[in-house]
Design an enzyme around this catalytic site. Structure first.
Site, PDB file in Angstrom:
ATOM      1  N   TYR A  53       4.089 -14.739 -13.910  1.00  0.00           N
ATOM      2  CA  TYR A  53       3.134 -13.914 -13.155  1.00  0.00           C
ATOM      3  C   TYR A  53       1.879 -14.213 -13.936  1.00  0.00           C
ATOM      4  O   TYR A  53       1.037 -14.081 -13.326  1.00  0.00           O
ATOM      5  CB  TYR A  53       3.905 -12.416 -13.604  1.00  0.00           C
ATOM      6  CG  TYR A  53       2.951 -11.445 -13.396  1.00  0.00           C
ATOM      7  CD1 TYR A  53       2.937 -10.723 -12.188  1.00  0.00           C
ATOM      8  CD2 TYR A  53       2.353 -10.625 -14.440  1.00  0.00           C
ATOM      9  CE1 TYR A  53       1.950  -9.561 -12.026  1.00  0.00           C
ATOM     10  CE2 TYR A  53       1.250  -9.632 -14.213  1.00  0.00           C
ATOM     11  CZ  TYR A  53       1.445  -9.142 -12.816  1.00  0.00           C
ATOM     12  OH  TYR A  53       0.559  -7.867 -12.742  1.00  0.00           O
ATOM     13  N   ASN A  84      -3.034  -6.442  -3.023  1.00  0.00           N
ATOM     14  CA  ASN A  84      -2.493  -5.553  -3.889  1.00  0.00           C
ATOM     15  C   ASN A  84      -1.218  -6.104  -4.559  1.00  0.00           C
ATOM     16  O   ASN A  84      -0.840  -5.911  -5.732  1.00  0.00           O
ATOM     17  CB  ASN A  84      -2.525  -4.154  -3.534  1.00  0.00           C
ATOM     18  CG  ASN A  84      -1.900  -3.139  -4.482  1.00  0.00           C
ATOM     19  OD1 ASN A  84      -2.172  -3.087  -5.544  1.00  0.00           O
ATOM     20  ND2 ASN A  84      -0.793  -2.545  -3.983  1.00  0.00           N
ATOM     21  N   ILE A  93      -0.815  -0.026 -15.965  1.00  0.00           N
ATOM     22  CA  ILE A  93      -1.026   1.280 -15.551  1.00  0.00           C
ATOM     23  C   ILE A  93       0.578   1.556 -15.216  1.00  0.00           C
ATOM     24  O   ILE A  93       1.237   1.012 -14.640  1.00  0.00           O
ATOM     25  CB  ILE A  93      -1.908   1.113 -14.074  1.00  0.00           C
ATOM     26  CG1 ILE A  93      -3.143   0.727 -14.316  1.00  0.00           C
ATOM     27  CG2 ILE A  93      -1.595   2.483 -13.214  1.00  0.00           C
ATOM     28  CD1 ILE A  93      -3.864   0.501 -13.035  1.00  0.00           C
ATOM     29  N   SER A  98      -5.049  -9.488 -13.170  1.00  0.00           N
ATOM     30  CA  SER A  98      -4.540  -8.531 -14.197  1.00  0.00           C
ATOM     31  C   SER A  98      -5.116  -9.091 -15.643  1.00  0.00           C
ATOM     32  O   SER A  98      -5.471 -10.339 -15.752  1.00  0.00           O
ATOM     33  CB  SER A  98      -2.871  -8.856 -14.077  1.00  0.00           C
ATOM     34  OG  SER A  98      -2.359  -8.070 -15.463  1.00  0.00           O
ATOM     35  N   ALA A 137       0.200 -16.818 -12.188  1.00  0.00           N
ATOM     36  CA  ALA A 137      -0.235 -16.408 -10.925  1.00  0.00           C
ATOM     37  C   ALA A 137      -1.606 -15.426 -10.801  1.00  0.00           C
ATOM     38  O   ALA A 137      -2.400 -15.789  -9.980  1.00  0.00           O
ATOM     39  CB  ALA A 137       0.779 -15.684 -10.103  1.00  0.00           C
ATOM     40  N   LYS A 138      -1.520 -14.630 -11.901  1.00  0.00           N
ATOM     41  CA  LYS A 138      -2.693 -13.777 -11.884  1.00  0.00           C
ATOM     42  C   LYS A 138      -4.025 -14.406 -12.428  1.00  0.00           C
ATOM     43  O   LYS A 138      -5.023 -14.342 -11.993  1.00  0.00           O
ATOM     44  CB  LYS A 138      -2.544 -12.625 -13.133  1.00  0.00           C
ATOM     45  CG  LYS A 138      -1.512 -11.666 -12.394  1.00  0.00           C
ATOM     46  CD  LYS A 138      -2.066 -11.100 -11.125  1.00  0.00           C
ATOM     47  CE  LYS A 138      -1.045  -9.935 -10.349  1.00  0.00           C
ATOM     48  NZ  LYS A 138      -1.565  -9.419  -9.533  1.00  0.00           N
ATOM     49  N   GLY A 150       0.888  -1.454  -0.205  1.00  0.00           N
ATOM     50  CA  GLY A 150      -0.078  -0.139  -0.126  1.00  0.00           C
ATOM     51  C   GLY A 150       0.817   1.235   0.126  1.00  0.00           C
ATOM     52  O   GLY A 150       0.192   2.524   0.110  1.00  0.00           O
ATOM     53  N   GLY A 151       2.175   1.087  -0.190  1.00  0.00           N
ATOM     54  CA  GLY A 151       3.008   2.358  -0.086  1.00  0.00           C
ATOM     55  C   GLY A 151       3.492   2.970  -1.258  1.00  0.00           C
ATOM     56  O   GLY A 151       4.016   4.075  -1.466  1.00  0.00           O
ATOM     57  N   SER A 152       3.247   2.033  -2.375  1.00  0.00           N
ATOM     58  CA  SER A 152       3.702   2.773  -3.918  1.00  0.00           C
ATOM     59  C   SER A 152       2.970   2.312  -4.909  1.00  0.00           C
ATOM     60  O   SER A 152       1.994   1.324  -4.698  1.00  0.00           O
ATOM     61  CB  SER A 152       5.304   1.999  -3.958  1.00  0.00           C
ATOM     62  OG  SER A 152       5.159   0.829  -4.187  1.00  0.00           O
TER      63      SER A 152
END
Length: 205
Positions: free
Chosen positions: A161, A96, A194, A148, A164-165, A20-22
């Site tokens: 990846y 996230n 994004i 994703s 996993a998604k 949650g920090g970036s």
């Protein structure tokens, strides 16, 4: 952050976010704060300066940051416990955090594969496991998993990846069926590409 809608049911609710920090996670943190929620989040890099700035912006409603590697499941569970002690039971869980590292099929070994799933899929199960009782006792809750569109598009260049998604979608459906009777909603969000700072630094040419 200026929002056009107000969701009064989020006011005072405890929201726990991984990463949650970036990037996307930072926007999610601020978005929930803007609705009056109490936010806790974990991340690898120190985010206290980010938290201080949001605390000033939102009249002292400072998010609580816990430094944690989400590959460490006992540490992640402990972080949720710390957040619970500060802000009360988790009412919204948002999985996230992710790493979309590029790799070739030919030179990707077992350790790298395991590490990718340990970051991009495994935490989603164990965070849900950890907060489920909180939500049951509260009469309901919400779990949101970030998937994703990469797996729907069949993108090349990072098959671990993408796998996993895709797995997140299966997990989401299974958890929704299991937790639905307890009034716990489980949903997945599938963003497109994004352009976060990480994307700009690593993949945009």
């Amino acid at each position: 952050m200026k929002l056009n809608a107000t969701f009064s049911d989020l006011s005072g609710r405890h929201v726990f976010i991984t990463g949650g920090g970036s990037g996307i996670g930072a926007s999610l943190t601020e978005g929930f704060l803007a609705q009056g929620a109490k936010v806790s989040f974990v991340g690898l890099s120190d985010a206290n300066e980010f938290c201080d700035s949001l605390g000033e912006k939102y009249d002292g409603n400072r998010p609580h940051f816990i430094q944690c590697n989400i590959m460490d499941i006992p540490g992640l569970k402990a972080a949720i416990g710390e957040a619970r002690e500060l802000h009360g039971p988790v009412g919204v869980l948002l999985n996230n955090a992710a790493r979309d590292d590029r790799h070739e099929l030919s030179d990707y070994d077992v350790e790298a594969w395991n590490n990718s799933l340990a970051t991009n899929l495994r935490p989603h199960f164990f965070t849900a496991q950890t907060v489920a009782d909180d939500m049951r006792e509260a009469g309901g809750g919400s779990i949101i998993n970030m998937s994703s569109i990469s797996y729907m598009m069949g993108n090349a260049g990072y098959p671990a990846y993408v796998a996993a998604k895709a797995g997140i979608m299966g997990l989401t459906r299974g958890l929704a069926r299991e937790l639905g009777p307890d009034n716990i909603r489980v949903n997945a969000v599938m963003p497109g590409w994004i352009l976060t700072e990480r994307q700009r630094e690593l993949w945009v040419t």
